[in-house]
Write a protein that holds these residues in place. Structure first.
Motif, PDB file in Angstrom:
ATOM      1  N   GLY A 267       0.812  -1.229   0.000  1.00 50.98           N
ATOM      2  CA  GLY A 267       0.000   0.000   0.000  1.00 50.98           C
ATOM      3  C   GLY A 267       0.835   1.264   0.000  1.00 50.98           C
ATOM      4  N   LEU A 268       2.130   1.145   0.303  1.00 52.02           N
ATOM      5  CA  LEU A 268       3.010   2.325   0.329  1.00 52.02           C
ATOM      6  C   LEU A 268       3.461   2.754  -1.070  1.00 52.02           C
ATOM      7  N   LYS A 269       3.155   1.909  -2.052  1.00 53.92           N
ATOM      8  CA  LYS A 269       3.383   2.213  -3.487  1.00 53.92           C
ATOM      9  C   LYS A 269       4.829   2.103  -3.977  1.00 53.92           C
ATOM     10  N   GLY A 270       5.813   2.450  -3.165  1.00 59.69           N
ATOM     11  CA  GLY A 270       7.195   2.383  -3.652  1.00 59.69           C
ATOM     12  C   GLY A 270       8.185   2.709  -2.553  1.00 59.69           C
ATOM     13  N   PRO A 271       9.475   2.358  -2.764  1.00 63.05           N
ATOM     14  CA  PRO A 271      10.484   2.533  -1.710  1.00 63.05           C
ATOM     15  C   PRO A 271      10.687   3.990  -1.328  1.00 63.05           C
ATOM     16  N   GLU A 272      10.380   4.899  -2.261  1.00 63.49           N
ATOM     17  CA  GLU A 272      10.599   6.329  -1.992  1.00 63.49           C
ATOM     18  C   GLU A 272       9.684   6.847  -0.879  1.00 63.49           C
ATOM     19  N   ASN A 273       8.661   6.044  -0.523  1.00 64.66           N
ATOM     20  CA  ASN A 273       7.711   6.515   0.492  1.00 64.66           C
ATOM     21  C   ASN A 273       8.010   5.991   1.891  1.00 64.66           C
ATOM     22  N   TRP A 274       9.169   5.318   2.070  1.00 67.24           N
ATOM     23  CA  TRP A 274       9.462   4.740   3.380  1.00 67.24           C
ATOM     24  C   TRP A 274       9.998   5.756   4.388  1.00 67.24           C
ATOM     25  N   GLY A 275      10.263   6.990   3.932  1.00 68.65           N
ATOM     26  CA  GLY A 275      10.775   8.017   4.850  1.00 68.65           C
ATOM     27  C   GLY A 275       9.848   8.192   6.049  1.00 68.65           C
ATOM     28  N   MET A 276       8.529   8.224   5.775  1.00 66.05           N
ATOM     29  CA  MET A 276       7.582   8.466   6.884  1.00 66.05           C
ATOM     30  C   MET A 276       7.499   7.242   7.807  1.00 66.05           C
ATOM     31  N   ILE A 277       7.739   6.051   7.245  1.00 62.69           N
ATOM     32  CA  ILE A 277       7.710   4.833   8.074  1.00 62.69           C
ATOM     33  C   ILE A 277       8.910   4.855   9.032  1.00 62.69           C
TER      34      ILE A 277
END
Ligand code: FAD
Length: 323
Positions: free
Chosen positions: A212-222
């Motif tokens: 659901g996060l769509k891609g690795p570039e969105n892991w900053g918030m995790i």
């Protein structure tokens, strides 16, 4: 007849799961009207060893030799089995942790003992039986195992029993282990930490995310949420298969099985293979935009919403709380 509990240490410190195993072993010793002895292998300070008395160990056998400074499955199993024989212990308890899973069957073979791994409750001893409730099929079911042999080995699942304080300081006794060369066929020479991040198998808090996060570039918030909480990060299998995250973070049936106090699942559907590795977490929080996602069925708290809106709000709230 007595009970022996193996107390696993990491860098000279005991984890919460160890105090839980000691509390559980003490309850079994009380059931059997006998004493509880603990065995520690490695470099642990005396004060730390004495602490074990607080959870019910009346004595601690301390094995501290250079050969056994780092964990070696065969050698540790031989030492624990030898200690059980010396103490006349017919029940050996340990945590069903990463190393406990390797040790328990080896100790059972050496002591010709019945084994219940993944125990979740105190044994039932009605009518002279000794029945242990344990998880089966990767946590999807429970099995009642009757241990009919004189010697028994029980590996307790983390978060299944809780920590219970009972007695005072424990007496410390050095135990001179006779380590055979054949038990040292594999020796760990050095441990190099791949990262300074909190180790996933040991973490009390875990923030995990899926496709659901769509891609690795969105892991900053995790990562930011995990840092604020002091949590480890984890992920679902497709995420590590796609190289969005390292395989060491993959949890589930084919990944690591974990039992943290808090598991936050973000954008993960809750497939049965994922749940197999996380469903024994104490508290599960699910964030998913689909209210029908199967994960909600096992959640203690659920947030139906878009991760890209919910997670930044959580981060903001945590920052405000910390300020
Ligand atoms: P998806 O199933 O694609 O789910 C993504 C979820 O994110 C959906 O629920 C969706 O509603 C939600 N979502 C989408 N966008 C957003 C948004 N913006 N905000 C919030 N939510 C959103 N899987 C594992 O994880 N671990 C294993 O060990 C494992 N072992 C397996 C072994 C076998 C033999 C097999 C066949 C499969 C295994 N799988 C394992 C795969 C498993 O069956 C699932 O395919 C996998 O867990 C799905 O991963 P996911 O939930 O990240 O992705």
């Amino acid at each position: 007849m007595s009970v022996l509990v193996y107390v696993e240490q990491a860098e000279g410190k005991f984890k919460k799961s160890v105090f839980e195993a000691v509390s559980y072993a003490k309850a079994i010793a009380d059931q059997q009207s006998t004493n509880l002895t603990a065995i520690s292998i490695g470099d642990v300070a005396e004060g730390e060893l004495k602490e074990l008395g607080k959870y019910g160990a009346s004595k601690v056998l301390n094995v501290s030799t250079d050969q056994l400074k780092t964990f070696v499955n065969q050698a540790y199993a031989s030492v624990i089995a030898a200690a059980a024989e010396k103490e006349g212990a017919n029940i050996v308890v340990l945590s069903n942790s990463f190393s406990g899973k390797g040790l328990a069957p080896r100790i059972a073979v050496k002591l010709k003992a019945g084994l219940a791994d993944g125990a979740v409750e105190l044994p039932k001893t009605d009518g002279g039986k000794f029945e242990v409730k344990k998880t089966a099929f990767s946590g999807k079911a429970f099995a009642i195992t009757e241990l009919t042999s004189a010697n028994k080995v029980i590996a307790l699942n983390p978060n299944a029993f809780g920590v219970k304080e009972s007695a005072a300081d424990a007496a410390i006794e050095n135990f001179a282990a006779d380590v055979k060369q054949s038990d040292l066929a594999t020796v760990i020479k050095d441990i190099v930490r791949a990262t300074d991040k909190i180790s996933l198998p040991d973490a009390e808090l875990v923030v995990s995310a899926g496709r659901g996060l769509k891609g690795p570039e969105n892991w900053g918030m995790i990562e930011e949420l995990a840092n604020l909480l002091g949590a480890a990060t984890a992920c679902s299998k497709p995420v590590s298969d796609a190289d969005w995250r390292p395989h060491s973070e993959h949890v589930g049936q084919t990944g690591i099985a974990i039992s943290p106090n808090l598991y936050i699942a973000i954008g993960i559907s809750g497939a049965i293979q994922h749940l197999a590795g996380v469903s024994s977490s104490k508290v599960i929080v699910v964030i998913n935009k689909d209210s029908e996602a199967p994960f909600f069925k096992v959640a203690d708290y659920g947030i139906v919403g878009d991760a890209f809106e919910v997670v930044p709000k959580l981060i903001e709230a945590l920052k405000a709380h910390k300020a």
